[in-house]
Design an enzyme around this catalytic site. Structure first.
Site, PDB file in Angstrom:
ATOM      1  CE  LYS A 121      -3.384   2.523   2.778  1.00  0.00           C
ATOM      2  NZ  LYS A 121      -4.212   2.546   4.001  1.00  0.00           N
ATOM      3  CD  GLU A 167      -5.875   8.546  11.016  1.00  0.00           C
ATOM      4  OE1 GLU A 167      -5.531   7.444  11.463  1.00  0.00           O
ATOM      5  OE2 GLU A 167      -5.839   8.827   9.818  1.00  0.00           O
ATOM      6  CD  GLU A 193      -7.377   1.579   2.309  1.00  0.00           C
ATOM      7  OE1 GLU A 193      -7.082   2.760   2.535  1.00  0.00           O
ATOM      8  OE2 GLU A 193      -8.309   1.237   1.544  1.00  0.00           O
TER       9      GLU A 193
END
Length: 259
Positions: free
Chosen positions: A78, A127, A165
């Protein structure tokens, strides 16, 4: 200045404790208190004319092709690309008003603003990188997203791509925290975090540290997570250094600590 739900604190730091006994400091504190007690001045709602510059899609598209090629060759799993967009206004931007609008539209996000050298870095992040109190630490994996519709949310829960993911981020967080921890707790399956305009797969991670590890050691271990960098981290960062413009403050860690 710190605000937490119903309460707010304004912290004063001085270089010499003797300053606290001067008449100047209490006088300044009274001025600040009066300013905070007053209603904020009304600001014009008339929008300024804004010109947008995106730098063209070509370089970004070539970087995406490079990422896909790297994944096919097994060099990485990724990589998160960022694309710079510049807005030019005929009138000065008002960072205080912008932060107020973010607070109104993104109340569950972490809003921040830092003014340094004539520039203001502000935003609303969904976050938290890490929070530490004593030997207790908490962080979260937030990866895999969908529009805020019931149908899209159901697809998000079942999506293998988004699930994989998300699992990469959880895996990286666990690996980063393990050397510092006696115990770690995280749900086996992600939940859905609902925010205005978007839904995310979300896994909270809580840990009990082996000792009084400094929070900056945890920051160094965690940042950047695969949510903003990639996985494996070293390979992703090498690719981004070659193919992306410098991000500046964007996607950096922002916060405070008191010990």
């Amino acid at each position: 200045y710190l605000r937490d739900r119903r309460y707010a604190w304004l912290l004063l730091a001085v270089a010499d404790p003797a300053e606290l006994r001067s008449t100047r400091v209490p006088a300044e504190c009274r001025l600040i208190a009066r300013a905070l007690a007053r209603d904020a001045p009304r600001r014009s709602r008339r929008p300024s004319r804004v010109r947008l510059e995106s730098g063209g899609a070509g370089p970004f598209e070539r970087a995406v092709i490079g990422v896909l090629d790297g994944i096919r060759r097994g060099r990485c799993e990724k990589i998160v690309l960022a694309r710079r967009v510049a807005l030019h206004s005929v009138a000065p931007f008002d960072p205080i008003a912008a932060l107020g609008r973010l607070s109104a539209t993104q109340p569950r996000s972490f809003r921040f603003a830092l003014r340094l050298g004539g520039a203001t870095f502000l935003g609303a992040s969904p976050e938290r990188l890490v929070r530490k109190a004593g030997v207790d630490a908490e962080t979260e994996a937030l990866a895999g997203s969908s529009p805020p519709t019931p149908a899209a949310e159901r697809l998000l829960r079942r999506s293998k791509k988004d699930g994989d993911e998300h699992a990469l981020v959880v895996r990286a967080i666990r690996a980063a925290l393990t050397p510092h921890c006696r115990a770690m707790r995280a749900p086996a399956r992600p939940a859905i975090r609902s925010l205005p305009g978007i839904r995310h797969l979300w896994t909270p991670v809580r840990a009990t540290l082996r000792d009084e590890t400094h929070v900056l050691d945890l920051v160094a271990a965690l940042h950047p997570t695969p949510a903003v960098g990639g996985f494996p981290r070293a390979a992703a960062m090498r690719f981004l250094a070659r193919h992306e413009e410098p991000r500046g403050w964007y996607a950096g860690a922002f916060g405070w600590f008191d010990v």
